[in-house]
Design an enzyme around this catalytic site. Structure first.
Site, short mmCIF file in Angstrom:
data_model
loop_
_atom_site.label_atom_id
_atom_site.label_comp_id
_atom_site.label_asym_id
_atom_site.label_seq_id
_atom_site.Cartn_x
_atom_site.Cartn_y
_atom_site.Cartn_z
N ASP A 105 4.04 -5.90 4.44
CA ASP A 105 2.59 -6.19 5.19
C ASP A 105 2.31 -7.61 4.68
OD1 ASP A 105 1.69 -5.51 2.45
OD2 ASP A 105 1.71 -3.57 3.09
N ASP B 172 3.27 2.39 1.89
CA ASP B 172 3.57 3.30 2.98
C ASP B 172 5.27 2.94 3.41
OD1 ASP B 172 3.46 0.70 4.15
OD2 ASP B 172 1.96 1.19 5.62
N ASN C 98 0.75 -1.31 0.07
CA ASN C 98 -0.24 -0.02 0.04
C ASN C 98 0.81 1.26 -0.13
OD1 ASN C 98 0.93 -0.06 2.53
ND2 ASN C 98 -0.79 0.09 3.58
N ASP D 91 10.61 -17.63 19.77
CA ASP D 91 11.67 -16.68 20.05
C ASP D 91 12.39 -16.74 21.47
OD1 ASP D 91 12.94 -13.81 19.23
OD2 ASP D 91 12.25 -13.20 21.15
N GLU E 295 14.47 -21.08 19.01
CA GLU E 295 15.48 -20.47 18.90
C GLU E 295 16.12 -20.33 20.10
OE1 GLU E 295 17.28 -15.62 18.38
OE2 GLU E 295 15.35 -16.19 19.58
#
Ligand code: GLC
Ligand code: CA
Length: 558
Positions: free
Chosen positions: A36, A32, A30, A214, A273
């Site tokens: 996305d 910006d 889009n 994570d 991780e």
């Protein structure tokens, strides 16, 4: 060599090739300047053609983006900059339509300081239910002016931040092993445990195939939060013991998470991780009743040296074989210097990257670095186990070292006292076209310029674009596509046995089922066996001569 269970009979995660999408920098739909969900959706055909099995999307949840999404404000929604929950659900379905699995990134060690829980904790009193979700402690010294212990944040500086209490006085401290905006959760609290289980179910219900966990070696802290004892040598070698890493408690969590995954149809999985060593410690995360994969980070710290690489391969495979788990190779991700630079300069990601990130080009030889990175990839894709690719490595993009200081965004930059430029150099938005319009095709909006992308792209960035490599014989993109196609066609690649071939001190060579072999030459030119038929090479091969830094896949014809 023995024949194997066919690919359809074994769980996909044993030897999948997973492509890591750093969502902010993959594709912008889009204009910006920020990648996305819709951008990813529009590039699914590209990923299909590349030939990967799965994608891993870095955190896409609502977040103030202090650590680009690794600071999660709400685990059960999508960051408005990236799209909506409906977009995410659509992407999961469409990826599946392309035969691509999708895994999401889950961040259990800490939340964002914007998370409703943390905001409530700030307003609540010491020892309240709200504070018990995090690691609040009274300070030491007169009036509690000193942090509760000497722990340091991974990004630099103390790991404790003092809060102002509701009555305006300076009060307790909270632990943040990463940025100040990433308060650590309290995993001794059953409410935290059960909330994260709900989060897993929320995404499993939406069809995700798995999770990348994570800081999977974090979460639990040693009782009493003892001071760390500093040993510079152990620190350099990465063998030092820290009271906040690799604690026993995480394994109970993974055992219960495994039960959740197994309660869903299909082979749902998780990859840890876990920056732990030696390999035997990693093996504990992938025991049969725990997680399925754990990144093997050995190759992120390796020098371009045959003996070292052979040793690392042996250690990794042996340690994981003991628990029946496959290895998951990694040469690149969003936290480390790109392999093109790293393998040329002999960087091991242990502090020595700071120098490079400061812009010192040293003796960087990009042609050599590129050849080595390509050879490393061919080696990885021929080894037993799965492989995790990081967006851009299929284009052999180098680290971007000329991002202006005022555009750097990694919290590491500030927290290191502006000494370490941080990880932005491996996170620059992908060049899809050689034309600078639309930030080299990163954005659907043609008017977006390369410097308007959220991280500025350098003028030279277009040289590495997808369109300049697409269909070009010998390009890195073509090499990855061919390698992945061969890997798919050869039933014996991926999971299964390997045998070393003795080909000299400076050569890594091994055989895989189907009379398939891979040779990587780290030294002076060598001769390949006379019965070899070349399937794929990372550089020119004349006759049977394999040049320095070059790798080949061959079939040994009897
Ligand atoms: C992991 C992520 C890294 C992030 C950190 C804190 O190491 O890979 O990008 O900064 O965790 O969440
Ligand atoms: Ca966008």
């Amino acid at each position: 060599m023995s024949q194997l269970a066919s690919r359809d009979e074994r769980p996909w995660w044993r030897d999948a090739v997973t492509y890591q999408i750093y969502i902010r920098s993959f594709a912008d739909s889009n204009g910006d300047g920020i990648g996305d969900v819709e951008g990813i959706r529009s590039r699914l055909p590209y990923l299909k053609k590349l030939g990967i099995d799965a994608i891993w999307i870095t955190p896409w949840y609502p977040s103030p983006q202090h650590d680009h999404g690794y600071d999660v404000a709400d685990y059960m929604d999508i960051e408005p900059e990236y799209g909506t929950l409906a977009d995410a659900e659509e992407l999961i379905k469409e990826a599946h339509g392309f035969g691509i699995k999708l895994i999401v990134d889950i961040v259990p060690n800490h939340t964002s300081s914007d998370h409703a829980w943390f905001q409530a904790a700030l307003k609540a009193a010491p020892n309240s239910v709200e504070r018990y979700r995090y690691m609040f402690r009274d300070g030491k010294g007169v009036n509690g002016d000193l942090p509760p212990n000497n722990w340091e944040a991974v990004f630099g500086g103390p790991a404790w931040e003092r809060v102002t209490e509701a009555n305006g006085t300076l009060g307790q401290w909270y632990l943040h092993l990463f940025a100040v905006e990433q308060p650590d959760l309290n995993w001794e609290n059953p409410e935290v445990v059960s909330h994260l289980e709900d989060v897993l179910k929320f995404w499993l219900d939406r069809g995700v195939d798995g999770f990348r966990i994570d800081v999977a070696h974090g979460m639990f802290k040693e009782a009493g939060l003892p001071d760390i004892t500093k040993d510079p040598v152990a620190e350099m070698l990465g063998t030092d013991h820290k009271p906040f890493w690799d604690q026993e408690g995480v394994h109970d969590i993974y055992r219960s998470w495994r039960k959740i995954f197994d309660s869903y149809p299909g082979d749902r999985m998780a990859v840890a991780e876990a920056w732990v060593s030696p390999a035997s410690r990693i093996a504990r995360y992938v025991r049969p009743d725990e997680l399925q994969n754990s990144f093997n980070f050995e190759m992120l710290t390796t020098l371009w040296k045959a003996s070292e690489i052979k040793k690392k391969i042996n250690h990794s495979i042996d340690a994981l074989a003991e628990v029946g788990a496959p290895t998951s190779w990694v040469f690149n991700n969003h936290d480390v210097v790109r392999s093109v630079d790293r393998l040329d300069l002999g960087l091991t990601n242990h502090g020595d990257t700071t120098r490079l990130r400061q812009g010192d080009p040293a003796q960087f030889n990009i042609a050599r670095g590129t050849l080595r990175a390509r050879s490393a990839a061919l080696m990885m894709l021929a080894l037993p186990g799965g492989a995790y690719l990081y967006q851009g490595e299929e284009l052999a993009v180098p680290e971007v070292r000329d991002i202006p200081e005022d555009r750097l965004t990694d919290p590491r930059w500030k927290m290191s006292g502006y000494l370490d430029r941080g990880r932005d150099g491996c996170r620059v938005p992908l060049p899809w076209s050689s034309n600078p319009e639309g930030a080299f095709g990163f954005s659907k909006d043609d008017t977006l310029t390369p410097t308007q992308a959220w991280l500025p792209q350098s003028a030279w960035w277009g040289k590495f674009s997808v369109d300049s490599q697409d269909g070009v014989e010998g390009s890195t993109l073509s090499m990855y596509r061919e390698a992945l196609a061969i890997r798919k066609a050869e039933q014996g690649l991926g999971d299964g046995p390997m045998e070393w071939i003795q080909a000299g001190e400076d050569v890594v060579a091994f055989e895989r089922p189907g009379d398939f072999a891979c040779y990587i030459n780290f030294g002076a030119a060598i001769e390949l066996p006379s019965n070899s038929q070349i399937l794929l090479a990372t550089g020119p091969v004349h006759g049977h001569t394999l040049a320095t830094d070059t790798a080949v896949w061959i079939r040994l014809i009897s």
